[in-house]
Design a protein around this motif. Structure first.
Motif, PDB file in Angstrom:
ATOM      1  N   MET A   1       0.841  -1.173   0.000  1.00 13.48           N
ATOM      2  CA  MET A   1       0.000   0.000   0.000  1.00 13.48           C
ATOM      3  C   MET A   1       0.889   1.240   0.000  1.00 13.48           C
ATOM      4  SD  MET A   1      -3.322   1.100   2.253  1.00 13.48           S
ATOM      5  CE  MET A   1      -3.107  -0.157   3.419  1.00 13.48           C
ATOM      6  N   THR A   2       0.532   2.227  -0.814  1.00 13.42           N
ATOM      7  CA  THR A   2       1.329   3.447  -0.893  1.00 13.42           C
ATOM      8  C   THR A   2       0.949   4.382   0.245  1.00 13.42           C
ATOM      9  OG1 THR A   2      -0.214   4.638  -2.293  1.00 13.42           O
ATOM     10  CG2 THR A   2       1.433   3.261  -3.409  1.00 13.42           C
ATOM     11  N   GLN A   7      -6.702   2.162   4.050  1.00 11.02           N
ATOM     12  CA  GLN A   7      -7.403   0.895   4.136  1.00 11.02           C
ATOM     13  C   GLN A   7      -8.901   1.153   4.234  1.00 11.02           C
ATOM     14  OE1 GLN A   7      -5.439  -0.955   7.525  1.00 11.02           O
ATOM     15  NE2 GLN A   7      -4.885  -2.627   6.144  1.00 11.02           N
ATOM     16  N   VAL A   8      -9.680   0.284   3.614  1.00 14.97           N
ATOM     17  CA  VAL A   8     -11.129   0.385   3.684  1.00 14.97           C
ATOM     18  C   VAL A   8     -11.653  -0.929   4.230  1.00 14.97           C
ATOM     19  CG1 VAL A   8     -13.264   0.697   2.377  1.00 14.97           C
ATOM     20  CG2 VAL A   8     -11.220   1.979   1.737  1.00 14.97           C
ATOM     21  N   SER A   9     -12.501  -0.824   5.220  1.00 18.98           N
ATOM     22  CA  SER A   9     -13.073  -2.014   5.832  1.00 18.98           C
ATOM     23  C   SER A   9     -13.877  -2.799   4.806  1.00 18.98           C
ATOM     24  CB  SER A   9     -13.993  -1.612   6.988  1.00 18.98           C
ATOM     25  OG  SER A   9     -14.760  -2.703   7.416  1.00 18.98           O
ATOM     26  N   LYS A  14     -21.684  -0.152   0.140  1.00 15.26           N
ATOM     27  CA  LYS A  14     -21.561   0.226  -1.263  1.00 15.26           C
ATOM     28  C   LYS A  14     -22.119   1.632  -1.467  1.00 15.26           C
ATOM     29  CE  LYS A  14     -20.130  -3.936  -2.088  1.00 15.26           C
ATOM     30  NZ  LYS A  14     -19.211  -4.210  -1.047  1.00 15.26           N
ATOM     31  N   SER A  15     -22.087   2.098  -2.706  1.00 13.24           N
ATOM     32  CA  SER A  15     -22.586   3.437  -2.981  1.00 13.24           C
ATOM     33  C   SER A  15     -23.952   3.360  -3.658  1.00 13.24           C
ATOM     34  CB  SER A  15     -21.595   4.189  -3.873  1.00 13.24           C
ATOM     35  OG  SER A  15     -21.463   3.512  -5.108  1.00 13.24           O
ATOM     36  N   GLY A  16     -24.568   4.516  -3.810  1.00 13.02           N
ATOM     37  CA  GLY A  16     -25.828   4.598  -4.532  1.00 13.02           C
ATOM     38  C   GLY A  16     -27.036   4.186  -3.714  1.00 13.02           C
TER      39      GLY A  16
END
Length: 132
Positions: A1-2, A7-9, A14-16
């Protein structure tokens, strides 16, 4: 990872429209869980419901009714946040620790302030109806 990635759990929603739909059902689960396991939430809700009905029936302007009901909802919101803090602290450890105590005490203090605001709001708006 840069360096700029985060980090995302895997539990992140989700979106929308699906996110809105899911959020609603997560909220309903939260209400059910709070009702089942949080005595203070149940007590405050059982006080808030009849109080909201009384507020709607009072001969006061609509904005006063909104304030009276709004402070009751605020108490419930703060109680839910306090319960969430307590759950996270307990999830980490049941061991006594000064930081855990602080977190729980801060949450309790927030509930206390919300209750004092509700009581003051009701006193300022409702007492004049009975005192003259």
């Amino acid at each position: 990872m840069t360096e700029h990635e985060t980090q995302v759990s895997e539990f992140k929603s989700k979106s929308g429209v699906k996110r809105i739909y899911s959020a609603f059902f997560y909220s309903m689960e939260g209400f059910k869980s709070a009702w089942r396991s949080e005595h203070a939430f149940r007590q405050e809700l059982m006080l808030a419901i009849p109080a909201a009905i009384v507020a709607l029936l009072l001969p006061v302007p609509a904005v006063h009714k909104l304030v009276l009901i709004g402070v009751l909802v605020l108490v419930l919101i703060v109680e839910l946040i306090n319960s969430a803090i307590e759950a996270v602290v307990d999830r980490i450890s049941f061991e006594r620790h000064p930081l855990s105590k602080n977190a729980k005490d801060f949450g309790s203090a927030a509930v206390c302030l919300a209750l004092l605001l509700a009581a003051a709001s009701w006193a300022v708006i409702v007492l004049p109806l009975f005192l003259g």
